[in-house]
Design an enzyme around this catalytic site. Sequence first.
Site, PDB file in Angstrom:
ATOM      1  N   CYS A   1       0.803  -1.226   0.000  1.00  0.00           N
ATOM      2  CA  CYS A   1       0.000   0.000   0.000  1.00  0.00           C
ATOM      3  C   CYS A   1       0.836   1.276   0.000  1.00  0.00           C
ATOM      4  O   CYS A   1       0.714   2.111  -0.900  1.00  0.00           O
ATOM      5  CB  CYS A   1      -0.927   0.010   1.213  1.00  0.00           C
ATOM      6  SG  CYS A   1      -2.171  -1.289   1.210  1.00  0.00           S
TER       7      CYS A   1
ATOM      8  N   HIS B   1      -1.286   6.369   2.523  1.00  0.00           N
ATOM      9  CA  HIS B   1      -1.375   5.147   3.322  1.00  0.00           C
ATOM     10  C   HIS B   1      -2.064   5.418   4.658  1.00  0.00           C
ATOM     11  O   HIS B   1      -1.774   6.404   5.346  1.00  0.00           O
ATOM     12  CB  HIS B   1       0.024   4.588   3.572  1.00  0.00           C
ATOM     13  CG  HIS B   1       0.031   3.317   4.358  1.00  0.00           C
ATOM     14  ND1 HIS B   1      -0.722   2.219   4.006  1.00  0.00           N
ATOM     15  CD2 HIS B   1       0.680   2.963   5.495  1.00  0.00           C
ATOM     16  CE1 HIS B   1      -0.525   1.249   4.868  1.00  0.00           C
ATOM     17  NE2 HIS B   1       0.309   1.666   5.791  1.00  0.00           N
TER      18      HIS B   1
END
Length: 690
Positions: free
Chosen positions: A99, A155
């Site tokens: 991610c 994130h």
Amino acid sequence: MQGRFSRHYFLRGAMLAVGLTLGHALAFSAPKVTVKPAIVPKAQAARADSPNVVFIIADDLNDWIGWMGGHPQARTPNMDRLARMGMRFMNAHCSYALCNPSRTSMLTGIQPWNSGVAGNEQDWRNAETLVGKPTLPEYFRQQGYTTAAGGKVFHASHGGPEGRLTGWHGGRRGFEQDAAWDVRFPGNGVQIPDLPVHTGQNFNGLDIWHWDWGTVDVKPEATDDGQVVNWATQYLQRKQDRPFFLTVGLYRPHAPWYVPRQYFAERPLSEVRLPEVKEDDLADVPATAKAYLNGGLHRQMMDRQLWASAVRAYLASITFCDAMVGKVLDALESSPNKANTVIVFTSDHGLYLGEKQRWHKGGLWERGTHVPLVVVAPGVTQPDTQSSQAVSLIDLYPTLCELTGLPKPQSLDGLSLVPLLRDPNVIRTTPALTAMGEGDKASYAVRTERWRYIRYSNGSEELYDHQSDPHEWTNLAGRGNLAAVQKELAAQIPQKWVSASRTVDQVKVDSSPDGMVSYFFQAGDRLSADASPDILERAFDIEVIFEYNPATNADSTLVSQGDARLGFALHLIDGHPALTVNYDGLRSTLKSEEQLAPGQIRVRSLVSLDGSMSLAATGLTKDVRGYAPFEGGFPRLPAEGLAVGSSFGPLPARLFPNSTPFDGAFRLLRMTILPGVTEDRRAARAVPVE
């Protein structure tokens, strides 16, 4: 003699701690901080007729959607509708299959090997390589666009069992860039709304906090994604005064797969089809490619007969995500902005559902790097077109600049997709690259229209021909008739990995004739073990001055060195300053009973040679003192290096689950190594604490 030296350093440490209120005890000055200017073209106001941008990004969405044909039971009518509206890229890939590095790369336009951002716990905002280089939304804001966002863009995570704002691998704030947005939902400094059902319910019986799935009796609009989409639809219904850049960050289908009951009910478990796999699929791949098997998750899934259940939950989450996409499309199509809005839809990376005995994200195979990508650009794209050329998420930044008429920042690594958007028959010669690992441990995948080539950090290789082997079941690396192909693809591998942190030569160091050495660090500094301060049999003092915000910093790690076996961390636990020292299974945590108040804080800590530790901070009524698990200083050098503002490090996740990178401003971070002595100082007076 030993006792005299020990008392000397303990008293000296106490004096240093008292110096919190009396001024600096050591005559070292903090280095001057220079703010680098942003590397952007001259700002220009966006024209009134400049196209708007709606950027929709899903999380952990692989190619199991209708128009990509990845799973026969995928039900994605809205994603399919969107794909028919413009161009769908059948061969799009992420730059990193995790991610944080994937999103950082996509949103900065800089490849991971050129930024050094490679981990989910690495705060990209502290990367030395990214200073002055605007992110995609930040740049559009600088150029006169109104920027608005809801949900996960940079994130962030669900916040764990407590739905925390920070902690638990980033928390709901995550690595948010406040400067990127004019409007933020659910609020300034927050990316993800609180989940109505927190993770950790253990519906599947595996008792893995992040790896769970099950039905929840919650209306779709009350979920975190439902709240984001409701906000976004209201935003789209309003006529805006300026062109806007709206980002809609959907958390699904990221685990835990908690979605409303109806999305599970439409797929009876007995009818679920598992992904097509080959029994001996891993027989021809290098040993390094199978390292994840040591974790045993696939075996747990098989032993508990959970494979079909997991596939069902993931498909349910994809359909739920699709419903959210549909609401955004409906709102846009009925809005005054319909005719002049560019739409981008994608995901940050793929996901494995048992293929190659792998689960979750990561790796360099097709299922982990392949992502959906659709671009609808009025006046540029034609409806229902597609391209099979290999493209990368790194290409989105320059593409959106070109589509909106903005000059491109000099820092971008990607190539605009506009030539492909205008003409689906254009052939692209640049492959899509994906990295995993970092530095000399980095491995890479090279994807072209036909081939996938993987080279691991140890030099082992894989090669797959997607014309005849779309599942990547047969490794062709090393076959003589393909040597030229393999060599050509290998030539695309980056030749170096740039560190996101300063080198030790860039760190200011002051020394005195008696052997005392002071290092002045800044957020984001990460040094190797060899380059870190020498704390072997040396007392050391740390002083940190920082701006403290309880909402974001209550569980931050300020500075650490070493790991859970041998090392230390100066950190905060629920707003209480703490100093933790680890030594071969023993652990001592010195923690104040008092919490810090918001504002500028100065913390002072000392690890002395007689085994004593001390801790003091602004606003505390008394110093805290205790003992390390050893006497005479660290008995050997820690195996891991020093890090500033990073999470975990020497702090075991099971004991400190909310450890998070420091999210704020350091005014000073000085670590002083006190002069060493030659006598044998070790005595059995230290009090080990487990």
